[in-house]
Design a protein around this motif. Structure first.
Motif, PDB file in Angstrom:
ATOM      1  N   VAL A   8       0.868  -1.177   0.000  1.00  0.00           N
ATOM      2  CA  VAL A   8       0.000   0.000   0.000  1.00  0.00           C
ATOM      3  C   VAL A   8       0.904   1.226   0.000  1.00  0.00           C
ATOM      4  CG1 VAL A   8      -1.774   1.287   1.251  1.00  0.00           C
ATOM      5  CG2 VAL A   8      -1.807  -1.228   1.264  1.00  0.00           C
ATOM      6  N   ILE A   9       0.794   2.047  -1.059  1.00  0.00           N
ATOM      7  CA  ILE A   9       1.675   3.216  -1.158  1.00  0.00           C
ATOM      8  C   ILE A   9       0.939   4.541  -0.977  1.00  0.00           C
ATOM      9  CG2 ILE A   9       3.434   2.040  -2.503  1.00  0.00           C
ATOM     10  CD1 ILE A   9       2.335   3.463  -5.010  1.00  0.00           C
ATOM     11  N   ARG A  10      -0.397   4.511  -1.015  1.00  0.00           N
ATOM     12  CA  ARG A  10      -1.133   5.758  -0.824  1.00  0.00           C
ATOM     13  C   ARG A  10      -2.601   5.448  -0.557  1.00  0.00           C
ATOM     14  NH1 ARG A  10      -0.128  10.709  -4.700  1.00  0.00           N
ATOM     15  NH2 ARG A  10      -0.155  12.155  -2.983  1.00  0.00           N
ATOM     16  N   GLY A  37       2.092   1.452   3.834  1.00  0.00           N
ATOM     17  CA  GLY A  37       3.157   0.632   4.398  1.00  0.00           C
ATOM     18  C   GLY A  37       2.783  -0.829   4.562  1.00  0.00           C
ATOM     19  N   ASP A  38       1.483  -1.144   4.541  1.00  0.00           N
ATOM     20  CA  ASP A  38       1.070  -2.545   4.615  1.00  0.00           C
ATOM     21  C   ASP A  38       1.642  -3.299   3.419  1.00  0.00           C
ATOM     22  OD1 ASP A  38      -0.435  -2.011   6.874  1.00  0.00           O
ATOM     23  OD2 ASP A  38      -2.383  -2.173   5.871  1.00  0.00           O
ATOM     24  N   LEU A  50      -3.937 -13.010   3.370  1.00  0.00           N
ATOM     25  CA  LEU A  50      -4.579 -12.838   4.670  1.00  0.00           C
ATOM     26  C   LEU A  50      -4.661 -11.360   5.031  1.00  0.00           C
ATOM     27  CD1 LEU A  50      -5.713 -14.418   7.123  1.00  0.00           C
ATOM     28  CD2 LEU A  50      -3.416 -14.330   8.090  1.00  0.00           C
ATOM     29  N   ASN A  51      -5.802 -10.923   5.527  1.00  0.00           N
ATOM     30  CA  ASN A  51      -6.078  -9.561   5.982  1.00  0.00           C
ATOM     31  C   ASN A  51      -6.131  -8.525   4.863  1.00  0.00           C
ATOM     32  OD1 ASN A  51      -6.242 -10.353   8.718  1.00  0.00           O
ATOM     33  ND2 ASN A  51      -4.012 -10.290   8.859  1.00  0.00           N
ATOM     34  N   PHE A  52      -6.241  -8.972   3.615  1.00  0.00           N
ATOM     35  CA  PHE A  52      -6.375  -8.042   2.495  1.00  0.00           C
ATOM     36  C   PHE A  52      -7.860  -7.724   2.307  1.00  0.00           C
ATOM     37  CE2 PHE A  52      -6.041  -6.549  -1.880  1.00  0.00           C
ATOM     38  CZ  PHE A  52      -4.857  -5.838  -1.825  1.00  0.00           C
ATOM     39  N   CYS A  53      -8.159  -6.555   1.778  1.00  0.00           N
ATOM     40  CA  CYS A  53      -9.549  -6.153   1.537  1.00  0.00           C
ATOM     41  C   CYS A  53     -10.138  -6.960   0.380  1.00  0.00           C
ATOM     42  CB  CYS A  53      -9.598  -4.664   1.211  1.00  0.00           C
ATOM     43  SG  CYS A  53     -11.225  -4.108   0.644  1.00  0.00           S
ATOM     44  N   PRO A  54     -11.253  -7.653   0.596  1.00  0.00           N
ATOM     45  CA  PRO A  54     -11.851  -8.455  -0.477  1.00  0.00           C
ATOM     46  C   PRO A  54     -12.266  -7.635  -1.696  1.00  0.00           C
ATOM     47  CG  PRO A  54     -12.874  -8.980   1.642  1.00  0.00           C
ATOM     48  CD  PRO A  54     -11.967  -7.815   1.866  1.00  0.00           C
ATOM     49  N   TRP A  55     -12.750  -6.424  -1.471  1.00  0.00           N
ATOM     50  CA  TRP A  55     -13.161  -5.574  -2.604  1.00  0.00           C
ATOM     51  C   TRP A  55     -11.948  -5.142  -3.414  1.00  0.00           C
ATOM     52  CZ3 TRP A  55     -17.966  -5.866  -3.953  1.00  0.00           C
ATOM     53  CH2 TRP A  55     -18.921  -6.144  -2.994  1.00  0.00           C
ATOM     54  N   VAL A  94      -7.463   3.218  -2.576  1.00  0.00           N
ATOM     55  CA  VAL A  94      -6.161   2.812  -2.060  1.00  0.00           C
ATOM     56  C   VAL A  94      -5.301   2.448  -3.269  1.00  0.00           C
ATOM     57  CG1 VAL A  94      -4.925   1.114  -0.645  1.00  0.00           C
ATOM     58  CG2 VAL A  94      -7.155   1.984   0.101  1.00  0.00           C
ATOM     59  N   ILE A  95      -4.056   2.934  -3.276  1.00  0.00           N
ATOM     60  CA  ILE A  95      -3.146   2.704  -4.391  1.00  0.00           C
ATOM     61  C   ILE A  95      -2.080   1.705  -3.952  1.00  0.00           C
ATOM     62  CG2 ILE A  95      -1.460   3.743  -5.944  1.00  0.00           C
ATOM     63  CD1 ILE A  95      -4.396   5.706  -4.583  1.00  0.00           C
TER      64      ILE A  95
END
Length: 104
Positions: A8-10, A37-38, A50-55, A94-95
């Protein structure tokens, strides 16, 4: 298949759109699921990390899978094995930097 790192950069947020179109307006704020940072690793098999947004996963999966299979985006990108992708939330997108990792 190569492993792919998703970073995740932005995160963006457009409160004027939120106020106009969302029930809770600008109070919703930017994405609550992911933070700058994720990092996530895709190992293949179409399985969402794991823990990623499904959409967001639905939105970027095709690009992630293509890089895993060795797709090249040169000459459009400066670096081969890399794409910048985003989720399609028009109010709080999210970018992601998506990059194939070297074979082990």
């Amino acid at each position: 298949m190569k492993k792919v790192k998703i970073s995740v950069i932005r995160k963006e947020f457009y409160p004027e759109f939120a106020d106009e179109y969302l029930t809770d307006g600008a109070e919703v704020g930017p994405c609550l699921l992911l933070n700058v940072g994720d990092e996530f690793i895709y190992d293949g098999g179409a399985e969402m990390p794991l823990n990623f947004c499904p959409w967001a996963w639905i939105d970027i999966y095709r690009g992630v899978n293509a890089l895993s299979a060795g797709a090249s985006y040169v000459p459009w990108n400066k670096k081969d094995g890399l794409q910048i992708l985003c989720c399609t939330d028009g109010i709080r997108p999210v970018i992601f930097k998506v990059e194939s990792l070297d074979d082990d």
